[in-house]
Enzyme design. Structure first.
Site, PDB file in Angstrom:
ATOM      1  N   LYS A  78      -7.759   6.994  -2.638  1.00  0.00           N
ATOM      2  CA  LYS A  78      -6.854   8.145  -2.778  1.00  0.00           C
ATOM      3  C   LYS A  78      -7.540   9.427  -2.328  1.00  0.00           C
ATOM      4  CE  LYS A  78      -3.801   6.708  -2.959  1.00  0.00           C
ATOM      5  NZ  LYS A  78      -3.453   5.356  -2.987  1.00  0.00           N
TER       6      LYS A  78
ATOM      7  N   ARG B 234       6.602   8.189   8.240  1.00  0.00           N
ATOM      8  CA  ARG B 234       6.182   7.019   9.019  1.00  0.00           C
ATOM      9  C   ARG B 234       5.287   7.388  10.200  1.00  0.00           C
ATOM     10  NH1 ARG B 234       9.616   2.577   7.992  1.00  0.00           N
ATOM     11  NH2 ARG B 234       9.000   1.647   9.947  1.00  0.00           N
TER      12      ARG B 234
ATOM     13  N   HIS C  22     -27.909  -1.659  -6.465  1.00  0.00           N
ATOM     14  CA  HIS C  22     -28.305  -2.369  -5.245  1.00  0.00           C
ATOM     15  C   HIS C  22     -28.024  -1.543  -3.988  1.00  0.00           C
ATOM     16  CE1 HIS C  22     -29.078  -5.828  -7.725  1.00  0.00           C
ATOM     17  NE2 HIS C  22     -27.876  -5.682  -8.263  1.00  0.00           N
TER      18      HIS C  22
ATOM     19  N   TRP D 240       3.787   7.874  15.633  1.00  0.00           N
ATOM     20  CA  TRP D 240       2.396   7.674  15.216  1.00  0.00           C
ATOM     21  C   TRP D 240       1.752   6.971  16.399  1.00  0.00           C
ATOM     22  CZ3 TRP D 240      -1.240   3.840  14.530  1.00  0.00           C
ATOM     23  CH2 TRP D 240      -2.321   4.141  13.696  1.00  0.00           C
TER      24      TRP D 240
ATOM     25  N   CYS E  11       5.991   5.159  13.089  1.00  0.00           N
ATOM     26  CA  CYS E  11       7.055   5.604  13.979  1.00  0.00           C
ATOM     27  C   CYS E  11       8.407   5.410  13.279  1.00  0.00           C
ATOM     28  CB  CYS E  11       7.102   4.869  15.307  1.00  0.00           C
ATOM     29  SG  CYS E  11       5.628   5.058  16.293  1.00  0.00           S
TER      30      CYS E  11
ATOM     31  N   GLU F  59      -8.054   9.428   1.532  1.00  0.00           N
ATOM     32  CA  GLU F  59      -6.804   9.534   2.291  1.00  0.00           C
ATOM     33  C   GLU F  59      -6.314  10.970   2.406  1.00  0.00           C
ATOM     34  OE1 GLU F  59      -3.922   5.740   1.712  1.00  0.00           O
ATOM     35  OE2 GLU F  59      -4.432   6.773  -0.135  1.00  0.00           O
TER      36      GLU F  59
ATOM     37  N   GLU G 254      -9.447   2.074  -5.725  1.00  0.00           N
ATOM     38  CA  GLU G 254      -8.207   2.804  -5.489  1.00  0.00           C
ATOM     39  C   GLU G 254      -8.425   4.317  -5.638  1.00  0.00           C
ATOM     40  OE1 GLU G 254      -5.538   2.252  -4.127  1.00  0.00           O
ATOM     41  OE2 GLU G 254      -4.106   3.717  -4.872  1.00  0.00           O
TER      42      GLU G 254
ATOM     43  N   LYS H  65       2.784   5.781   6.559  1.00  0.00           N
ATOM     44  CA  LYS H  65       3.166   5.074   5.332  1.00  0.00           C
ATOM     45  C   LYS H  65       3.372   3.588   5.583  1.00  0.00           C
ATOM     46  CE  LYS H  65       4.673   5.115   1.075  1.00  0.00           C
ATOM     47  NZ  LYS H  65       3.537   5.157   0.151  1.00  0.00           N
TER      48      LYS H  65
ATOM     49  N   ASN I  36       9.503   1.581  18.359  1.00  0.00           N
ATOM     50  CA  ASN I  36       8.495   1.444  17.310  1.00  0.00           C
ATOM     51  C   ASN I  36       7.871   0.076  17.500  1.00  0.00           C
ATOM     52  OD1 ASN I  36       7.036   1.311  14.962  1.00  0.00           O
ATOM     53  ND2 ASN I  36       8.815   1.116  13.616  1.00  0.00           N
ATOM     54  N   GLY I  37       6.541   0.009  17.626  1.00  0.00           N
ATOM     55  CA  GLY I  37       5.879  -1.280  17.820  1.00  0.00           C
ATOM     56  C   GLY I  37       4.908  -1.211  18.980  1.00  0.00           C
TER      57      GLY I  37
HETATM   58  C1  G6P Z   1      -0.713   2.117   4.732  1.00  0.00           C
HETATM   59  C2  G6P Z   1      -0.330   3.098   3.643  1.00  0.00           C
HETATM   60  C3  G6P Z   1      -0.960   2.676   2.327  1.00  0.00           C
HETATM   61  C4  G6P Z   1      -0.566   1.245   1.981  1.00  0.00           C
HETATM   62  C5  G6P Z   1      -0.894   0.283   3.120  1.00  0.00           C
HETATM   63  C6  G6P Z   1      -0.255  -1.071   2.890  1.00  0.00           C
HETATM   64  O1  G6P Z   1      -2.069   2.213   5.000  1.00  0.00           O
HETATM   65  O2  G6P Z   1      -0.743   4.413   3.998  1.00  0.00           O
HETATM   66  O3  G6P Z   1      -0.524   3.546   1.294  1.00  0.00           O
HETATM   67  O4  G6P Z   1      -1.236   0.841   0.837  1.00  0.00           O
HETATM   68  O5  G6P Z   1      -0.370   0.774   4.360  1.00  0.00           O
HETATM   69  O6  G6P Z   1       1.137  -0.909   2.933  1.00  0.00           O
HETATM   70  P1  G6P Z   1       2.175  -1.839   2.206  1.00  0.00           P
HETATM   71  O7  G6P Z   1       3.501  -1.207   2.529  1.00  0.00           O
HETATM   72  O8  G6P Z   1       2.023  -3.196   2.809  1.00  0.00           O
HETATM   73  O9  G6P Z   1       1.884  -1.823   0.756  1.00  0.00           O
END
Ligand code: G6P
Length: 619
Positions: free
Chosen positions: A496, A27, A515, A75, A2, A499, A492, A614, A101-102
């Site tokens: 990616k 956001r 396994h 969001w 948000c 996501e 990672e 984000k 927001n929250g």
């Molecule tokens: C969200 C974002 C990710 C990020 C994660 C942790 O899920 O989409 O890209 O890695 O939060 O966020 P931070 O700001 O704590 O690295």
């Protein structure tokens, strides 16, 4: 998670608010809304489901005049994403409008109390409860907005950043925060009259001013057209606003000719990492200077262990950090999902160092994890990208990434920034503890210095994969494999892909494949293997054989000049040679590009993938 924007001054508020929403859209982007008070003191609220452009379309036929306003991009937490649940929310009398927001955790009991007092509700949100509660305080205490907000927030359990308008007082903007970020931009126009800007982060503000005040938890601010900025806390104690200067430029927030922020940020990595290590690596004296470590060296030399708390991509970089710190500085390191750590009563000693790794510096779980560690007396260290963020301010010391703002929801340059920063940290501690032989220390310093150039080489040699990526759009699953330092890279890479392309992918330690995941391998299954000619090369080659004999499709990341794995692979990405511990910084780049181009080929919105945000400021 948000985004909030606000403005009060002499200019028309709407264009400022819409531009701000576009900057904050990363956001949250399931709905958006705006509230404005015009010259006749009418308070209008416009809301639309979907992205900010949908709101703009709606507003193109409306009266959007007014020099005070608030806006929101959402969001969803409570209530599905639709127009009714979108913010701003009106109070019962429609005198007040609020964005939030929250999460208000006790919203159900507050709502029940309000209903007893005759309040009715249009939405399922906790936010509507909050704005009604503020009105309830005004009605029962016959007080001004500021006092009503203060009284209301005393009854609230949860996290919030809010901004609120009152049509009976069109010259004031009130905001407050607890657990969710809020920044006030302070400026004067050409006639010397004051203007205030509000933002969940600095991106909607930097265009107008670089002077900001970071609101602290449980603070309420009132801004008016005379230039008044008063801040008090919930206990009604006046606070002195501390003006800070933003270190950010507008062009960092633009796509700069790239079709997406994600691709721009992938390509920015060599320069971003040069900035990250500048002043920290002394190549002449072969030294590492991290002031956060130098100023607290006893804490690190004498600590029992290091615990790193993080979420998402930051958790993956933390795992690489663990391997390196243990190897270089001989300190046991535990890596924890912040969301698990905070709730499982972990053993934390006063001589532990707890490191929070977070791009945004606002992730609610990571913040809560370090607050828990603080209560047990541990020393807190923050590795954040966003300057002035909540985690950066809540920690005892820390190191900023300095890789510039990251806008794409899928983290790229922040990941490599975190890995290199944890590398610097490991080296700095190793130097203080004397755990590395001088020759090895100097060689690692030299190698680290060359990483940005090697990243550029990697980008230049792997850039033309759009066509190749198209072949994988039909896939339902991917497996990513790596060993040692490259196991977190496999995690990672898989994250990616998930996501942004919505293809299921699993990262696994290569030898563990036997396994379980090997059962999934058939001729349809692409298996991405990180196989540099280092460390456990021969073992990884055997793992590749095992997949080949089950007809899996091999996509490998190999060291330049390798022929063995190349011949076994259906497709090969090349990276330059580097030390084992720095391979992740190069190997992750082709995986970022692969996920980007697969997502593009599938027509996905890579910068704003569905259901993600984000900055995750709710738990
Ligand atoms: C969200 C974002 C990710 C990020 C994660 C942790 O899920 O989409 O890209 O890695 O939060 O966020 P931070 O700001 O704590 O690295």
């Amino acid at each position: 998670m948000c985004g909030i924007v606000g403005y009060i001054g002499d200019q028309e508020a709407y264009p400022i608010l819409i531009k701000g929403l576009h900057r904050l859209e990363y956001r949250g982007y399931d709905s958006a809304g705006v509230a404005l008070i015009n010259n006749e003191s009418d308070l209008s609220v416009y809301k639309a489901k979907g992205k900010v452009v949908a709101l703009e379309q709606l507003c193109s036929e409306k009266d959007v005049s007014g020099t005070i306003g608030i806006a929101h991009t959402r969001w969803a937490t409570h209530g599905e994403p639709n127009e009714v649940n979108a913010h701003p929310h009106f109070s019962q009398s429609r005198h007040l409008a609020l964005v939030h927001n929250g999460i208000i955790e006790n919203y159900k009991s507050l709502r029940a109390e309000l209903e007893k007092n005759g309040f009715t509700f249009c939405s399922q949100t906790d936010t509507e409860v909050l704005v009604q509660w503020v009105e309830h305080m005004q009605n029962t205490h016959h007080c001004d907005l500021y006092t009503a907000v203060q009284l209301a927030l005393k009854n609230v359990v949860g996290a919030y950043a809010i901004a609120i308008l009152d049509k009976t007082n069109p010259d004031q903007l009130v905001c407050a925060r607890k657990g969710s970020p809020l920044i006030i931009g302070v400026s004067k126009n050409e006639s010397g009259r004051s203007e205030f800007y509000l933002g969940s982060d600095a991106t909607p503000i930097i265009e107008y001013t670089n002077k900001v005040v970071y609101l602290k938890d449980e603070e309420i601010a009132i801004m008016d057209r005379t230039g008044r900025l008063d801040i008090t806390n919930l206990a009604n104690v006046k606070q002195t606003p501390q003006l800070c200067t933003l270190q950010m430029s507008l062009d960092q927030l633009e796509k700069g000719g790239f079709p997406h922020f994600m691709l721009k940020e992938i390509w920015e990595q060599p320069n971003a990492l040069r900035t990250c290590i500048r002043g920290r690596l002394n190549i002449v004296d072969k030294d590492v200077i991290l002031s956060g470590i130098l100023d607290n060296k006893d804490k690190f030399i004498n600590c029992r262990r290091i615990i790193i708390c993080a979420c998402g991509t930051s958790w993956h970089s933390a795992l690489i950090g663990k391997y390196f710190i243990e190897e270089a500085a001989h300190i046991p390191v535990e890596v924890e999902y912040a969301s698990e750590f905070r709730y499982r009563n972990p053993v934390i000693y006063p001589d532990d160092v707890v490191i929070a790794v977070s791009q945004s510096g606002e992730t609610a779980d990571t913040l809560a994890a370090i607050q828990l560690a603080k209560s047990k007396g541990a020393f807190l260290y923050g590795i954040c990208n966003v300057i002035g963020s909540s985690i950066a301010r809540a920690t005892d010391s820390g190191t900023y990434l300095h890789v510039g703002p990251e806008i794409g929801v899928a983290s790229t340059k922040a990941f490599t920034g975190q890995v290199i920063t944890l590398g610097l940290l490991g080296l700095a501690i190793a130097k203080e503890k004397g755990t590395l032989d001088d020759k090895i220390f100097h060689m690692l310093v030299d190698e680290l210095q060359q990483i940005p150039d090697k990243m550029q080489w990697t980008l230049d040699h792997n850039k033309d994969i759009a066509h190749f990526a198209q072949m994988f759009t039909y896939c339902k699953n991917f497996i990513y494999l790596g060993r040692g330092y490259n196991y977190p890279v496999a995690l990672e890479g898989a994250l990616k892909l998930k996501e942004i392309s919505y293809i299921h992918a699993e990262g696994y330690p290569a030898a563990e494949m036997k396994h379980g995941p090997i059962a999934l391998v058939d001729e349809e299954m692409p298996v991405v293997v990180i196989a540099p000619k280092r460390g456990m090369y021969d073992k990884v080659v055997s793992n590749i054989q095992e997949i080949k004999s089950r007809k899996g499709k091999i996509i490998s990341v190999v060291t330049e000049g390798d022929t063995v794995v190349k011949e076994m692979s259906d497709y090969c990405f090349v990276i330059p040679d580097t030390r084992d511990c720095f391979v992740p910084l190069l190997a992750v780049i082709p995986l970022q590009l692969l996920s980007y181009y697969v997502a593009i080929a599938k027509g996905r919105n890579v910068d704003q993938p569905r259901n993600l945000a984000k900055s995750v400021t709710v738990e």
